[in-house]
Design a protein around this motif. Structure first.
Motif, PDB file in Angstrom:
ATOM      1  N   THR A  18       3.657   7.770  12.777  1.00 23.81           N
ATOM      2  CA  THR A  18       5.181   7.614  12.360  1.00 23.81           C
ATOM      3  C   THR A  18       5.159   7.738  10.746  1.00 23.81           C
ATOM      4  O   THR A  18       6.172   8.385  10.311  1.00 23.81           O
ATOM      5  CB  THR A  18       6.112   6.866  13.052  1.00 23.81           C
ATOM      6  N   THR A  19       4.314   6.956  10.180  1.00 24.05           N
ATOM      7  CA  THR A  19       4.437   6.725   8.685  1.00 24.05           C
ATOM      8  C   THR A  19       4.088   8.045   7.842  1.00 24.05           C
ATOM      9  O   THR A  19       4.389   8.337   6.937  1.00 24.05           O
ATOM     10  CB  THR A  19       3.429   5.774   8.163  1.00 24.05           C
ATOM     11  N   ARG A  20       3.454   9.000   8.742  1.00 24.35           N
ATOM     12  CA  ARG A  20       3.297  10.322   8.355  1.00 24.35           C
ATOM     13  C   ARG A  20       4.809  11.245   7.983  1.00 24.35           C
ATOM     14  O   ARG A  20       4.580  11.968   6.782  1.00 24.35           O
ATOM     15  CB  ARG A  20       2.513  11.331   9.145  1.00 24.35           C
ATOM     16  N   VAL A  21       5.689  10.729   8.615  1.00 24.02           N
ATOM     17  CA  VAL A  21       6.917  11.750   8.437  1.00 24.02           C
ATOM     18  C   VAL A  21       7.412  11.616   7.185  1.00 24.02           C
ATOM     19  O   VAL A  21       7.423  12.681   6.441  1.00 24.02           O
ATOM     20  CB  VAL A  21       7.906  11.138   9.202  1.00 24.02           C
ATOM     21  N   PRO A  22       7.510  10.369   6.087  1.00 24.41           N
ATOM     22  CA  PRO A  22       8.342  10.404   4.899  1.00 24.41           C
ATOM     23  C   PRO A  22       7.118  11.254   3.723  1.00 24.41           C
ATOM     24  O   PRO A  22       7.521  11.429   2.555  1.00 24.41           O
ATOM     25  CB  PRO A  22       8.407   9.131   4.503  1.00 24.41           C
ATOM     26  N   SER A  23       6.056  11.475   4.317  1.00 25.82           N
ATOM     27  CA  SER A  23       4.861  12.167   3.196  1.00 25.82           C
ATOM     28  C   SER A  23       4.922  13.671   3.514  1.00 25.82           C
ATOM     29  O   SER A  23       4.244  14.417   2.834  1.00 25.82           O
ATOM     30  CB  SER A  23       3.508  11.673   3.517  1.00 25.82           C
ATOM     31  N   LEU A  24       5.793  14.145   4.502  1.00 24.32           N
ATOM     32  CA  LEU A  24       5.673  15.725   4.637  1.00 24.32           C
ATOM     33  C   LEU A  24       6.070  16.554   3.482  1.00 24.32           C
ATOM     34  O   LEU A  24       7.003  15.719   2.785  1.00 24.32           O
ATOM     35  CB  LEU A  24       6.553  15.672   6.031  1.00 24.32           C
ATOM     36  N   VAL A  51       0.776  -1.096   0.077  1.00 27.82           N
ATOM     37  CA  VAL A  51      -0.120   0.018  -0.116  1.00 27.82           C
ATOM     38  C   VAL A  51       0.866   1.169  -0.006  1.00 27.82           C
ATOM     39  O   VAL A  51       1.790   1.144   0.057  1.00 27.82           O
ATOM     40  CB  VAL A  51      -0.959  -0.001   1.398  1.00 27.82           C
ATOM     41  N   SER A  52       0.381   2.474  -0.189  1.00 28.62           N
ATOM     42  CA  SER A  52       0.903   3.596  -0.231  1.00 28.62           C
ATOM     43  C   SER A  52       0.919   3.881   1.441  1.00 28.62           C
ATOM     44  O   SER A  52       0.086   3.538   2.135  1.00 28.62           O
ATOM     45  CB  SER A  52       0.297   4.817  -0.826  1.00 28.62           C
ATOM     46  N   SER A  53       2.111   4.452   1.896  1.00 33.54           N
ATOM     47  CA  SER A  53       2.407   4.850   3.238  1.00 33.54           C
ATOM     48  C   SER A  53       1.171   5.784   3.679  1.00 33.54           C
ATOM     49  O   SER A  53       0.820   5.824   4.992  1.00 33.54           O
ATOM     50  CB  SER A  53       3.846   5.135   3.734  1.00 33.54           C
ATOM     51  N   ALA A  54       0.664   6.428   2.780  1.00 32.47           N
ATOM     52  CA  ALA A  54      -0.142   7.439   3.087  1.00 32.47           C
ATOM     53  C   ALA A  54      -1.571   6.762   3.740  1.00 32.47           C
ATOM     54  O   ALA A  54      -2.426   7.208   4.640  1.00 32.47           O
ATOM     55  CB  ALA A  54      -0.647   8.122   2.009  1.00 32.47           C
ATOM     56  N   ALA A  55      -1.778   5.318   3.231  1.00 34.87           N
ATOM     57  CA  ALA A  55      -2.922   4.623   3.776  1.00 34.87           C
ATOM     58  C   ALA A  55      -2.645   4.389   5.334  1.00 34.87           C
ATOM     59  O   ALA A  55      -3.792   3.750   5.981  1.00 34.87           O
ATOM     60  CB  ALA A  55      -3.132   3.529   3.007  1.00 34.87           C
ATOM     61  N   MET A  56      -1.643   4.403   5.597  1.00 34.61           N
ATOM     62  CA  MET A  56      -1.215   3.932   7.072  1.00 34.61           C
ATOM     63  C   MET A  56      -1.185   5.206   7.934  1.00 34.61           C
ATOM     64  O   MET A  56      -0.965   5.307   9.296  1.00 34.61           O
ATOM     65  CB  MET A  56       0.201   3.337   7.047  1.00 34.61           C
ATOM     66  N   HIS A  57      -1.085   6.624   7.438  1.00 36.84           N
ATOM     67  CA  HIS A  57      -1.042   7.441   8.086  1.00 36.84           C
ATOM     68  C   HIS A  57      -1.835   7.646   9.549  1.00 36.84           C
ATOM     69  O   HIS A  57      -1.381   8.021  10.655  1.00 36.84           O
ATOM     70  CB  HIS A  57      -1.484   8.928   7.468  1.00 36.84           C
ATOM     71  N   ASP A  93      -5.288  12.353   6.996  1.00 38.16           N
ATOM     72  CA  ASP A  93      -5.492  13.699   7.503  1.00 38.16           C
ATOM     73  C   ASP A  93      -4.600  14.590   6.857  1.00 38.16           C
ATOM     74  O   ASP A  93      -4.603  15.786   6.752  1.00 38.16           O
ATOM     75  CB  ASP A  93      -5.427  13.701   9.125  1.00 38.16           C
ATOM     76  N   LEU A  94      -3.181  14.088   6.926  1.00 36.52           N
ATOM     77  CA  LEU A  94      -2.162  15.058   6.440  1.00 36.52           C
ATOM     78  C   LEU A  94      -2.112  15.443   4.791  1.00 36.52           C
ATOM     79  O   LEU A  94      -2.085  16.235   4.595  1.00 36.52           O
ATOM     80  CB  LEU A  94      -0.759  14.271   6.528  1.00 36.52           C
ATOM     81  N   SER A  95      -2.815  14.207   4.027  1.00 37.06           N
ATOM     82  CA  SER A  95      -3.091  14.527   2.943  1.00 37.06           C
ATOM     83  C   SER A  95      -4.107  15.763   2.503  1.00 37.06           C
ATOM     84  O   SER A  95      -4.063  16.739   1.866  1.00 37.06           O
ATOM     85  CB  SER A  95      -3.420  13.499   1.910  1.00 37.06           C
TER      86      SER A  95
END
Ligand code: GTR
Length: 327
Positions: free
Chosen positions: A102-108, A91-97, A176-178
């Motif tokens: 912590t998976t949010r970090v590389p999506s910043l 999956v995309s790590s965004a699906a785990m945010h 939420d981050l997206s």
């Protein structure tokens, strides 16, 4: 009471032994899900990993891939992996945010300076730490795969400056981050699963979406949104997740084989990914997509407050500064 507890512990230990002994001798099929089609680099990489596992276990363990969303959306497959009904999912790590923060970090937004920077981070202790952080939630992170950079695309009005995003309805991943990244630009973020995006763009339910070239191409979004604006606002990577419930039933030797095969599939995937980025770009340009080069610095400045809001724990803050320090 103590006696009862001990007895229960012994029974648990014995049944764990029986389970792992079973895992050593019985043939096993590990089912793995992916929403992408068969020829997509993520699916090809898991297939390659499966071949390695089959060879190294003399055919005792096989990986069967359910591609093209055959087992539902990314959210559905994550749920099944958590329950142990499914062994793996890519999956995309965004699906785990929202599941494992912590998976949010590389999506910043604009965190990575380049593909090389991203690879260095994901291949380091930092990448391992983030993968490991999902274990408590029921997921053994096996590997990171590439997903390039995500850029915004629209059908009616091209996105040339950050002000063009104001008031636009933009589909984002279910995180939420997206949502926050688009709201930071004054856009109207609409989270939905990938499988619904083509129709949403076509019917005008949303004005725009955002993704990398290979997804823009393979999901045919270019047919309904021809302006591809190179905002490259995030480099959210892909994750390969194993069910903790199923993992705990495997022998150490089998876990080792699976982990190694997953890691060996990474360089294979990266090569396929680079090739696919180029071919996808060529396909969409040939089909009439217009590639726009916006002023990325203005997007970066507008999205910066997202860090303040989403990098909340000391652990996340530490990860961000360590990532920024990687040369
Ligand atoms: C792609 C990613 C998919 C999915 C999709 C999306 O880049 O590979 O797993 O998350 O984006 O936007 O939903």
């Amino acid at each position: 009471m103590l006696c009862f507890t001990l007895k229960r512990a012994t029974v648990a230990a014995l049944s764990a032994l029986t389970l792992s002994a079973g895992a050593i001798t019985q043939a096993e099929t590990l089912r793995s899900a992916d929403i992408h089609p068969n020829d997509y680099p993520t699916v090809q990489a898991v297939r390659y990993m499966g071949e390695l596992i089959k060879k190294r276990t003399d055919g005792r363990i096989e990986v069967k891939i359910y591609s093209g969303g055959a087992l539902g959306s990314e959210g559905d497959s994550i749920e099944q992996v958590k329950l142990g009904a499914l062994a793996m999912t890519r999956v995309s790590s965004a699906a785990m945010h929202n599941i494992c923060q912590t998976t949010r970090v590389p999506s910043l937004p604009f965190l990575f300076r380049s593909k090389d920077h991203l690879h260095k981070v994901l291949d380091s202790d930092i990448g391992d730490e983030i993968l490991k952080s999902c274990e408590d939630a029921g997921f053994v992170g096996l590997a990171w795969y590439d997903s390039g950079a995500r850029s915004m695309y629209s059908g009616e009005k091209p996105i040339k400056t950050k002000d063009d995003v104001r008031g636009m309805k933009i589909r984002v991943q279910q995180s939420d981050l997206s949502v926050a990244m688009i709201e930071a630009l004054g856009g109207n973020a609409t989270p939905m699963p990938m499988g619904e995006v083509y129709t949403a763009l076509k019917t005008g339910l949303v004005d725009a979406a955002e993704n990398n070239y290979p997804s823009y191409e393979s999901a045919h979004h270019y047919e309904v949104a021809k302006y591809y604006s190179l905002t490259e606002h995030t480099m959210t990577p892909e994750m390969l997740l194993f069910s903790k419930r199923q993992w705990d039933k495997l022998s150490d030797a089998d876990r080792d084989i699976i982990r190694k095969a997953a890691l060996e599939s990474v360089p294979y995937m990266r090569k396929l990914w680079s090739e696919r980025e180029n071919t996808s770009r060529a396909v969409v340009v040939k089909a009439g997509s217009e590639i726009i080069e916006p002023d990325k610095a203005s997007f970066q400045a507008a999205m910066a407050p997202v860090y303040e809001r989403y990098v909340t724990t000391p652990e996340m803050k530490d990860l961000v500064s360590r990532i920024q320090a990687v040369k």
